[in-house]
Design an enzyme around this catalytic site. Structure first.
Site, PDB file in Angstrom:
ATOM      1  N   HIS A   1       5.634 -33.284  28.765  1.00  0.00           N
ATOM      2  CA  HIS A   1       6.545 -32.466  27.949  1.00  0.00           C
ATOM      3  C   HIS A   1       6.536 -31.027  28.437  1.00  0.00           C
ATOM      4  O   HIS A   1       5.561 -30.290  28.213  1.00  0.00           O
ATOM      5  CB  HIS A   1       6.168 -32.506  26.464  1.00  0.00           C
ATOM      6  CG  HIS A   1       7.215 -31.876  25.597  1.00  0.00           C
ATOM      7  ND1 HIS A   1       7.975 -32.600  24.696  1.00  0.00           N
ATOM      8  CD2 HIS A   1       7.671 -30.611  25.522  1.00  0.00           C
ATOM      9  CE1 HIS A   1       8.835 -31.794  24.116  1.00  0.00           C
ATOM     10  NE2 HIS A   1       8.681 -30.577  24.610  1.00  0.00           N
TER      11      HIS A   1
ATOM     12  N   HIS B   1       9.352 -27.487  29.775  1.00  0.00           N
ATOM     13  CA  HIS B   1      10.700 -26.898  29.883  1.00  0.00           C
ATOM     14  C   HIS B   1      10.754 -26.041  31.142  1.00  0.00           C
ATOM     15  O   HIS B   1      10.494 -24.836  31.097  1.00  0.00           O
ATOM     16  CB  HIS B   1      11.029 -26.064  28.640  1.00  0.00           C
ATOM     17  CG  HIS B   1      11.139 -26.883  27.400  1.00  0.00           C
ATOM     18  ND1 HIS B   1      12.340 -27.324  26.883  1.00  0.00           N
ATOM     19  CD2 HIS B   1      10.178 -27.393  26.592  1.00  0.00           C
ATOM     20  CE1 HIS B   1      12.119 -28.041  25.796  1.00  0.00           C
ATOM     21  NE2 HIS B   1      10.808 -28.098  25.594  1.00  0.00           N
TER      22      HIS B   1
ATOM     23  N   GLN C   1      19.542 -28.802  23.154  1.00  0.00           N
ATOM     24  CA  GLN C   1      18.661 -27.863  22.450  1.00  0.00           C
ATOM     25  C   GLN C   1      19.239 -27.375  21.111  1.00  0.00           C
ATOM     26  O   GLN C   1      18.522 -27.189  20.132  1.00  0.00           O
ATOM     27  CB  GLN C   1      18.394 -26.655  23.356  1.00  0.00           C
ATOM     28  CG  GLN C   1      17.739 -25.461  22.704  1.00  0.00           C
ATOM     29  CD  GLN C   1      16.258 -25.638  22.491  1.00  0.00           C
ATOM     30  OE1 GLN C   1      15.466 -25.548  23.420  1.00  0.00           O
ATOM     31  NE2 GLN C   1      15.864 -25.881  21.249  1.00  0.00           N
TER      32      GLN C   1
ATOM     33  N   HIS D   1      12.448 -34.315  20.850  1.00  0.00           N
ATOM     34  CA  HIS D   1      11.718 -33.334  20.045  1.00  0.00           C
ATOM     35  C   HIS D   1      11.904 -33.815  18.603  1.00  0.00           C
ATOM     36  O   HIS D   1      13.034 -33.836  18.099  1.00  0.00           O
ATOM     37  CB  HIS D   1      12.322 -31.950  20.198  1.00  0.00           C
ATOM     38  CG  HIS D   1      12.015 -31.277  21.497  1.00  0.00           C
ATOM     39  ND1 HIS D   1      12.459 -31.735  22.712  1.00  0.00           N
ATOM     40  CD2 HIS D   1      11.291 -30.145  21.764  1.00  0.00           C
ATOM     41  CE1 HIS D   1      12.022 -30.924  23.672  1.00  0.00           C
ATOM     42  NE2 HIS D   1      11.316 -29.960  23.127  1.00  0.00           N
TER      43      HIS D   1
ATOM     44  N   GLU E   1       9.448 -31.279  14.658  1.00  0.00           N
ATOM     45  CA  GLU E   1       8.632 -30.097  14.996  1.00  0.00           C
ATOM     46  C   GLU E   1       8.844 -29.077  13.883  1.00  0.00           C
ATOM     47  O   GLU E   1       9.579 -28.102  14.006  1.00  0.00           O
ATOM     48  CB  GLU E   1       9.029 -29.515  16.361  1.00  0.00           C
ATOM     49  CG  GLU E   1       8.044 -28.442  16.828  1.00  0.00           C
ATOM     50  CD  GLU E   1       8.407 -27.838  18.174  1.00  0.00           C
ATOM     51  OE1 GLU E   1       9.501 -28.135  18.687  1.00  0.00           O
ATOM     52  OE2 GLU E   1       7.592 -27.062  18.698  1.00  0.00           O
TER      53      GLU E   1
ATOM     54  N   ASP F   1       4.460 -28.244  27.131  1.00  0.00           N
ATOM     55  CA  ASP F   1       5.665 -27.677  26.525  1.00  0.00           C
ATOM     56  C   ASP F   1       6.135 -26.389  27.196  1.00  0.00           C
ATOM     57  O   ASP F   1       7.240 -26.321  27.704  1.00  0.00           O
ATOM     58  CB  ASP F   1       5.471 -27.447  25.016  1.00  0.00           C
ATOM     59  CG  ASP F   1       6.797 -27.447  24.252  1.00  0.00           C
ATOM     60  OD1 ASP F   1       7.859 -27.600  24.891  1.00  0.00           O
ATOM     61  OD2 ASP F   1       6.780 -27.313  23.019  1.00  0.00           O
TER      62      ASP F   1
ATOM     63  N   TRP G   1       9.116 -19.163  23.769  1.00  0.00           N
ATOM     64  CA  TRP G   1       8.312 -19.725  22.690  1.00  0.00           C
ATOM     65  C   TRP G   1       6.827 -19.430  22.838  1.00  0.00           C
ATOM     66  O   TRP G   1       6.082 -19.444  21.877  1.00  0.00           O
ATOM     67  CB  TRP G   1       8.511 -21.251  22.629  1.00  0.00           C
ATOM     68  CG  TRP G   1       9.902 -21.641  22.271  1.00  0.00           C
ATOM     69  CD1 TRP G   1      10.412 -21.795  21.011  1.00  0.00           C
ATOM     70  CD2 TRP G   1      10.991 -21.890  23.169  1.00  0.00           C
ATOM     71  NE1 TRP G   1      11.738 -22.129  21.084  1.00  0.00           N
ATOM     72  CE2 TRP G   1      12.118 -22.196  22.390  1.00  0.00           C
ATOM     73  CE3 TRP G   1      11.120 -21.893  24.560  1.00  0.00           C
ATOM     74  CZ2 TRP G   1      13.367 -22.505  22.942  1.00  0.00           C
ATOM     75  CZ3 TRP G   1      12.348 -22.195  25.115  1.00  0.00           C
ATOM     76  CH2 TRP G   1      13.457 -22.498  24.308  1.00  0.00           C
TER      77      TRP G   1
HETATM   78 FE   FE2 Z   1       9.679 -28.821  23.943  1.00  0.00          FE
END
Ligand code: FE2
Length: 424
Positions: free
Chosen positions: A55, A57, A150, A208, A211, A307, A313
């Site tokens: 996982h 990005h 997203q 996802h 979350e 992630d 983030w």
């Molecule tokens: Fe993610």
């Protein structure tokens, strides 16, 4: 005759052996007296299959601070910030940052990555960029891409069409974000639609999912049911699942057998979720990590994902899956020797299983990809976040690093203070 022999290393299961490599494959795991183009002395060192991150990005990585930092530290501000950045970032910048990350990751023995790529952009420049990166790194990293709407499959007006376009362009896996749709009903509908797309196209699914700290975010239930209905067992993962942390125990006692029966895997991401979750709490403040040990006790496959590394983030990170497992071990309280060793297995074998990697592992006939670590066993590797002394990908040595003690010793003092092979 071998191209390469890794001599005398200790495998994660404790076996001490040589590994012979020829033509990019492991061709022998036994004591070897044969000649080789190169012999790597791994005596006393851990020899493990490569790290795997299920996982990530890559389209957003290494963009921290652009155009500003995430002031609240929340998931929602991160999504908004990424929305600003993706309007101004160029395809070339995304490629350059992703390649920089891949080199960093490879040097840490991370040789397979599943990266979500945002499909909520009519230009699909991120998809173009990540397809280019997948091609450029294929000789040393297996990169699997997820078409990820997203901003919500239904919330964003062109997300559905663009997600299908991305899959047509060669993106590997179907993604989604049901908890970010406008309503619970839209979220559940998105799960049904995305599983239908995957079933029609013969693809894997990685959403996802939930979350959130909202215990009523229950899209994993729909994901399990749709997996069961379409016969997608073993090809579906739910990433994050943090709402499960806050769910009622009675409901979870019904949910976990449902997930296990459906064959849905779970990918918690401890570094990012210990940072993002609980931001609306005062005290006590919830940890926000999903129920890892409890899922494993039900036979559910669980891997640790990373992630984010330096993006809207998450401001830190290095591409080191030992850091990911180390944090996961703490937050999930997996402190017994068996549980700690399992955490190492999660960032190697379990993650490879989730990604469906072929030829993965240390066995004759497998792809010759492995890591020599400055540690005696998997638990010590976690404790020290041990140096990757040598990284071999597809039969080639691609990275080397010095021992930590060599770098950290005090002149005139023994250099063995950090490392101890066995528990006395
Ligand atoms: Fe993610």
């Amino acid at each position: 005759m071998f191209d390469l022999i890794v001599k005398g290393g200790t495998l994660p299961d404790g076996r001490v052996t040589d590994i012979g490599i020829r033509g990019g494959k492991i061709t022998a795991i036994e004591t070897l007296e044969a000649q080789a183009g190169e012999v790597i002395d791994a005596t006393g060192d851990l020899v493990a299959p490569p790290f795997v991150d299920p996982h990530f990005h890559l389209d957003a990585t290494l963009s921290y601070g652009k155009p500003r930092i995430n002031a609240s530290g929340t998931l929602l501000e991160g999504i908004g910030l990424w929305g600003e950045l993706k309007q101004i970032v160029t395809q070339e910048e995304m490629v350059a940052r992703a390649l920089e990350y891949c080199d960093w990751a490879a040097s840490l023995g991370l040789l397979a990555i599943r990266s979500h790529v945002d499909t909520c952009d009519d230009t699909l420049k991120g998809v173009e960029a990540m397809l280019e990166v997948r091609e450029k790194v294929k000789n040393y990293i297996d990169l699997q891409l997820v078409a990820f709407p997203q901003d919500g499959l239904y919330r964003d007006p062109t997300a559905h069409a663009n997600t299908l376009r991305a899959l047509d362009m060669g993106v590997d896996v179907v993604g989604g974000i049901p908890h970010f749709e406008r309503t619970m009903a839209d979220g559940a509908a998105s799960v049904r639609e995305l599983c239908q797309i995957a079933a029609d196209r013969g693809l894997m699914v990685d959403l996802h999912c939930d979350e959130s700290d909202d215990p009523h975010s229950r899209h994993i239930e729909t994901l399990a049911q749709e997996t069961h209905r379409h016969g997608l067992s073993g090809r579906v993962a739910g990433s994050h699942l943090t709402s499960m942390h806050s769910m009622d125990n009675y409901y979870v006692s019904k949910l976990l057998p449902l997930i296990a029966e459906a064959g849905v895997a779970a990918i918690p991401n401890p570094l990012i979720n210990i940072m993002l979750q609980g931001r609306h709490d005062t005290f006590p403040k919830r940890r926000g990590l999903t129920r890892v040990k409890e899922m494993q006790a039900h036979g559910i496959t669980v891997g640790w994902g990373q992630d984010c590394v330096r993006d809207p983030w998450y401001s830190l990170g290095t591409g080191d899956m030992l850091d990911v497992a180390f944090m996961g071990l703490h937050v999930a309280q997996m402190s017994s020797p068996d549980e700690m060793a399992r955490c190492f297995d999660m960032v190697t074998n379990q993650n490879a299983k989730i990604m469906g990697l072929e030829g993965y592992g240390l066995h004759v006939g497998a792809q010759a990809s492995l890591v020599v670590l400055d540690a005696g066993d998997p638990i010590e590797a976690l404790r020290l976040r041990a140096a990757r002394l040598c990284v071999i990908s597809k039969g080639r040595v691609i990275s080397r690093a010095p021992r930590m003690d060599a770098a950290l010793s005090i002149p005139g003092r023994p250099a063995s203070v950090r490392r101890r092979h066995k528990v006395d």
